[in-house]
Design an enzyme around this catalytic site. Structure first.
Site, PDB file in Angstrom:
ATOM      1  N   GLN A   1       0.840  -1.204   0.000  1.00  0.00           N
ATOM      2  CA  GLN A   1       0.000   0.000   0.000  1.00  0.00           C
ATOM      3  C   GLN A   1       0.872   1.250   0.000  1.00  0.00           C
ATOM      4  O   GLN A   1       1.639   1.472   0.936  1.00  0.00           O
ATOM      5  CB  GLN A   1      -0.892  -0.011   1.248  1.00  0.00           C
ATOM      6  CG  GLN A   1      -1.702   1.259   1.457  1.00  0.00           C
ATOM      7  CD  GLN A   1      -2.638   1.139   2.649  1.00  0.00           C
ATOM      8  OE1 GLN A   1      -3.608   0.408   2.618  1.00  0.00           O
ATOM      9  NE2 GLN A   1      -2.335   1.859   3.718  1.00  0.00           N
ATOM     10  N   GLY A   2       0.783   2.049  -1.061  1.00  0.00           N
ATOM     11  CA  GLY A   2       1.573   3.269  -1.168  1.00  0.00           C
ATOM     12  C   GLY A   2       0.779   4.493  -0.751  1.00  0.00           C
ATOM     13  O   GLY A   2       0.295   5.250  -1.606  1.00  0.00           O
ATOM     14  N   TYR A   3       0.654   4.690   0.555  1.00  0.00           N
ATOM     15  CA  TYR A   3      -0.098   5.829   1.086  1.00  0.00           C
ATOM     16  C   TYR A   3       0.827   6.836   1.778  1.00  0.00           C
ATOM     17  O   TYR A   3       1.058   7.932   1.300  1.00  0.00           O
ATOM     18  CB  TYR A   3      -1.151   5.346   2.083  1.00  0.00           C
ATOM     19  CG  TYR A   3      -2.487   4.954   1.484  1.00  0.00           C
ATOM     20  CD1 TYR A   3      -2.618   4.614   0.145  1.00  0.00           C
ATOM     21  CD2 TYR A   3      -3.630   4.893   2.272  1.00  0.00           C
ATOM     22  CE1 TYR A   3      -3.836   4.238  -0.392  1.00  0.00           C
ATOM     23  CE2 TYR A   3      -4.860   4.525   1.743  1.00  0.00           C
ATOM     24  CZ  TYR A   3      -4.957   4.199   0.422  1.00  0.00           C
ATOM     25  OH  TYR A   3      -6.169   3.833  -0.098  1.00  0.00           O
TER      26      TYR A   3
ATOM     27  N   GLU B   1      -4.090  10.547  18.002  1.00  0.00           N
ATOM     28  CA  GLU B   1      -4.561  11.930  17.877  1.00  0.00           C
ATOM     29  C   GLU B   1      -5.498  12.091  16.686  1.00  0.00           C
ATOM     30  O   GLU B   1      -6.531  12.777  16.768  1.00  0.00           O
ATOM     31  CB  GLU B   1      -3.353  12.879  17.740  1.00  0.00           C
ATOM     32  CG  GLU B   1      -2.505  12.999  18.992  1.00  0.00           C
ATOM     33  CD  GLU B   1      -1.548  11.821  19.189  1.00  0.00           C
ATOM     34  OE1 GLU B   1      -0.895  11.761  20.242  1.00  0.00           O
ATOM     35  OE2 GLU B   1      -1.469  10.945  18.288  1.00  0.00           O
TER      36      GLU B   1
ATOM     37  N   SER C   1       4.490  -1.473   4.180  1.00  0.00           N
ATOM     38  CA  SER C   1       4.615  -2.851   4.657  1.00  0.00           C
ATOM     39  C   SER C   1       4.784  -3.820   3.485  1.00  0.00           C
ATOM     40  O   SER C   1       4.036  -3.755   2.505  1.00  0.00           O
ATOM     41  CB  SER C   1       3.381  -3.245   5.468  1.00  0.00           C
ATOM     42  OG  SER C   1       3.208  -2.396   6.581  1.00  0.00           O
TER      43      SER C   1
ATOM     44  N   GLU D   1     -10.297  -1.514   7.328  1.00  0.00           N
ATOM     45  CA  GLU D   1      -9.310  -2.008   8.283  1.00  0.00           C
ATOM     46  C   GLU D   1      -9.942  -2.209   9.664  1.00  0.00           C
ATOM     47  O   GLU D   1      -9.483  -1.687  10.673  1.00  0.00           O
ATOM     48  CB  GLU D   1      -8.132  -1.037   8.362  1.00  0.00           C
ATOM     49  CG  GLU D   1      -7.364  -0.951   7.063  1.00  0.00           C
ATOM     50  CD  GLU D   1      -6.161  -0.045   7.149  1.00  0.00           C
ATOM     51  OE1 GLU D   1      -5.055  -0.535   6.898  1.00  0.00           O
ATOM     52  OE2 GLU D   1      -6.321   1.137   7.462  1.00  0.00           O
TER      53      GLU D   1
END
Length: 377
Positions: free
Chosen positions: A113-115, A357, A148, A232
């Protein structure tokens, strides 16, 4: 919704347990392919047309619980199965579904996942990675971090800025690109304080993504990305709690053999009770699509709980927790036992996947309707 296990679920549990018992003996090296051959990948997909089998929500929970209880290997295909596949089922074209879902179901193609980026972690709208259209191709340039399994992945779904000069959540697009692009993609593992390197930083230098692999339309990446993040939770959360319970039992077993003061005994009891509450909350919200705060509440609950468990494990062990197991070995100088690894890894639980947060801000603004946080332009 009413959640309970029936006779069909019991039969399904027996089937899953028997299969795992048989196939984990002499486990084949390509475990994902072994799962795919038996149809265990893609249980939650609505149609059994991609080589997967369908399963009810309760049966998905059963499989996830049995998989964890069997101490089966960590899944390397979970990002494709649990994040990308449901996103394609919602936003993908028929051609995209036909191209990408069968290899995921067979365990043949792994995804990352390229976030997150160095300047856009929890604040995902700050993405700078750019993708420029060049005929039938998008050329992607930029950097992603905390990616990941990027060092093992065949493909990456990337959130990139396709509209030059756009800001925040505007002008973003969701692209699928192959990772095997020498000279255009550089994957660098990040060594963590646990000694492992499952996270990576990824550099794109004109990496190519075909225009037909744009998901949801150009400029609609934010909507696609947010629907993916909402996935998720749910079944995976319940399976995760089975693993948490096993870790807690390990700490309790150590505590039983160790003289403890009343304060530590009280912390162990509280940890056990909180895990029960987390399970009941996960069951209460499972399958509910009308609770926008559920993912954030779940993340707050398990992130803090797991980090406290790591701290508690060290407190129970006392001074011995600071000593590495066995003799120092130059070939493996960073040896940790299971509880030391638990303590160090869980320091990140309240940060990755959206920091505490950020989760509190989401709950405040989207659930409670409080005034939006002031953001600096």
């Amino acid at each position: 919704m009413e959640f309970g296990f029936g006779a069909d679920d019991t039969a399904f549990r027996q089937e899953a347990r028997a299969w795992l018992t048989q196939h984990l003996k002499g486990r084949p090296p390509d475990w994902e392919a072994e799962l795919g051959k038996a149809g265990w990948i893609g249980l939650g997909w609505p149609e059994a047309t991609y080589g997967n089998r369908t399963a009810t929500l309760t049966q998905q929970v059963v499989w996830a619980e049995e998989y964890t209880r069997a101490t089966a290997p960590p899944r390397t295909g979970h990002i494709g199965e649990n994040l990308l596949a449901p996103t394609l089922l919602t936003h993908g074209t028929p051609a995209q579904k036909s191209r990408f879902l069968p290899p995921i179901a067979r365990g043949e193609e792994l995804w990352c996942q390229g976030y997150s980026e160095p300047g856009a972690g929890s604040d995902l709208a700050g993405i700078r990675t750019a993708a420029r259209r060049d005929g039938d191709t998008y050329r992607v340039t930029g950097q992603k971090i905390w990616t990941s399994l990027a060092h093992e992945a065949d493909w990456c779904f990337v959130l990139a800025r396709t509209e030059e000069g756009s800001r925040r959540h505007h002008g973003l697009s969701f692209l699928l690109l192959p990772m095997d692009q020498p000279g255009r993609i550089d994957v660098r593992p990040i060594r963590q304080m646990t000694g492992t390197s499952e996270f990576n930083e990824v550099f794109f230098d004109g990496a190519e993504a075909r225009a037909e692999h744009l998901v949801g339309g150009e400029g609609n990446g934010w909507q696609v990305a947010m629907s993916l993040l909402a996935l998720e939770r749910g079944v995976s959360t319940l399976a995760q709690q089975v693993g948490f319970a096993a870790e807690l039992e390990r700490v309790i077993a150590l505590a039983v053999a160790t003289p403890l003061d009343p304060a530590l005994r009280g912390r162990l009891t509280a940890q056990w009770a909180e895990l029960k509450v987390m399970r009941w909350n996960a069951l209460r919200t499972l399958g509910s699509a009308d609770d926008p705060g559920a993912p954030s509440v779940a993340k707050l609950l398990w992130g803090g709980w797991h980090r406290r468990l790591g701290e508690l494990a060290m407190a129970v062990r006392g001074a011995a927790a600071t000593v590495a197991p066995g003799d120092w070995n130059a070939s493996a100088p960073y040896a940790l036992d299971a509880l030391q690894h638990l303590f160090l890894f869980t320091r990140a639980d309240t940060i990755y996947g959206g920091s505490d947060e950020i989760q509190r801000t989401i709950i405040a603004e989207r659930v409670l309707g409080l005034p939006r946080e002031v953001r600096v332009p």
